[in-house]
Design a protein around this motif. Structure first.
Motif, PDB file in Angstrom:
ATOM      1  N   GLU A 195       0.675   3.944  -3.046  1.00  0.00           N
ATOM      2  CA  GLU A 195       0.173   5.293  -2.772  1.00  0.00           C
ATOM      3  C   GLU A 195       1.259   6.351  -2.918  1.00  0.00           C
ATOM      4  N   GLN A 248       0.828  -1.204   0.000  1.00  0.00           N
ATOM      5  CA  GLN A 248       0.000   0.000   0.000  1.00  0.00           C
ATOM      6  C   GLN A 248       0.870   1.266   0.000  1.00  0.00           C
ATOM      7  N   TYR A 267      -3.260  -4.353   1.446  1.00  0.00           N
ATOM      8  CA  TYR A 267      -3.250  -3.058   2.127  1.00  0.00           C
ATOM      9  C   TYR A 267      -3.366  -3.371   3.613  1.00  0.00           C
ATOM     10  N   SER A 275      -3.773   3.439  -6.368  1.00  0.00           N
ATOM     11  CA  SER A 275      -4.574   2.847  -5.284  1.00  0.00           C
ATOM     12  C   SER A 275      -4.502   1.327  -5.362  1.00  0.00           C
TER      13      SER A 275
END
Length: 289
Positions: free
Chosen positions: A196, A192, A224, A201
């Motif tokens: 990011e 994640q 994530y 995403s």
């Protein structure tokens, strides 16, 4: 569950429990008593099982190598399905997706804004600039393996190329986070962060999974999440890490007609890479890639 130290170990190694998994179980029990989530015995593979899963993975890797050699602009996704099906059968193996919960083909082919579970078709022709995920899963002598790769066809845009490359980096960040006696959540946290940091995403509706004796086993592998959370990772666990990374938001929808193919809600691109890994005493072994 308690075992006699002089009995054969529960793992099927035919070694006495005290010389096999006794210390391991004591460590697991200690962690469990401290409130950690620990794996059950049935998802920990013994050496014989691991060797058989490795053999399945060799075929799975060879299938993906063959696709890499043959894939080209102008072929249909059904052509890819035929390559995968015919080669897998020629090796005495079975394509795991075929008939799985009603899936009609031997492989998943997901193009551009398709996130996963794209169904091969003679109507879908690969075009210049496409990015394609080919997800291959194999059953050999009853043992399962699973991996996917991205392919970039012809003149792919810089944006698409960057997405594919960063997604692969996300996969390897996830693999690097795997440590024996570490946490499952470390994987998702690493993926994640990298996604990011690059403005992308992480798809949250799908994840990796335990595998080997069945197609999908525990644990579910989130892409994530938070470090130091989730199940304790121990030697002998085998699972996939397969981040799906979107250019835009992680929102998706599933094709109502076929019930399988998932698309990005905003129509932007998605990419995925998948490896199957074994947790070892000192790190990881990548079995299928």
């Amino acid at each position: 569950m308690h075992f006699n130290r002089n009995e054969e170990c529960w793992c099927g190694s035919k070694i006495k429990y005290k010389k096999c998994h006794m210390q391991f179980d004591e460590k697991i029990e200690e962690l469990k008593n401290k409130g950690y989530e620990v794996p059950s015995h049935d998802i920990i593979k013994n050496d014989e099982q691991i060797n058989n899963i490795r053999e399945s993975a060799k075929i799975n890797n060879a299938v993906l190598d063959l696709v890499a050699e043959k894939i080209k602009i102008g072929m249909t996704t059904d052509d890819i399905d035929k390559i995968v099906h015919d080669y897998t059968i020629s090796q005495g193996a079975i394509p795991a997706p075929l008939g799985y919960s009603g899936f009609p083909k031997s492989v998943c082919t997901s193009i551009n804004n398709e996130i996963c579970h794209g169904i091969p078709s003679s109507d879908i022709v690969l075009k210049d600039g496409d990015i394609v995920n080919v997800d291959v899963s194999t059953i050999y002598n009853g043992y399962y393996s699973d991996a996917s790769r991205m392919f970039m066809l012809g003149n792919v845009s810089q944006e698409a190329k960057r997405l594919v490359e960063v997604t692969k980096e996300c996969l390897y960040k996830g693999i690097e986070a795997v440590k024996p006696w570490g946490h499952l959540g470390d994987i998702g946290a690493a993926i994640q962060k990298h996604a990011e940091d690059n403005g992308y995403s992480v798809v949250q509706d799908f994840g990796g999974h335990g595998i080997g004796l069945q197609f999908h086993e525990d644990p579910f592998v989130y892409h994530y999440g938070d470090k130091n959370e989730g199940m304790i990772l121990v030697p002998g666990m085998i699972f996939t890490i397969e981040p799906m990374i979107n250019q835009g938001t992680y929102d998706l929808y599933i094709d109502e007609e076929n019930g399988w193919t998932s698309y990005t809600e905003d129509g932007l691109l998605s990419a995925q890479w998948e490896h199957m890994i074994l947790v070892t005493e000192d790190g990881v072994e990548i079995l299928a890639k």
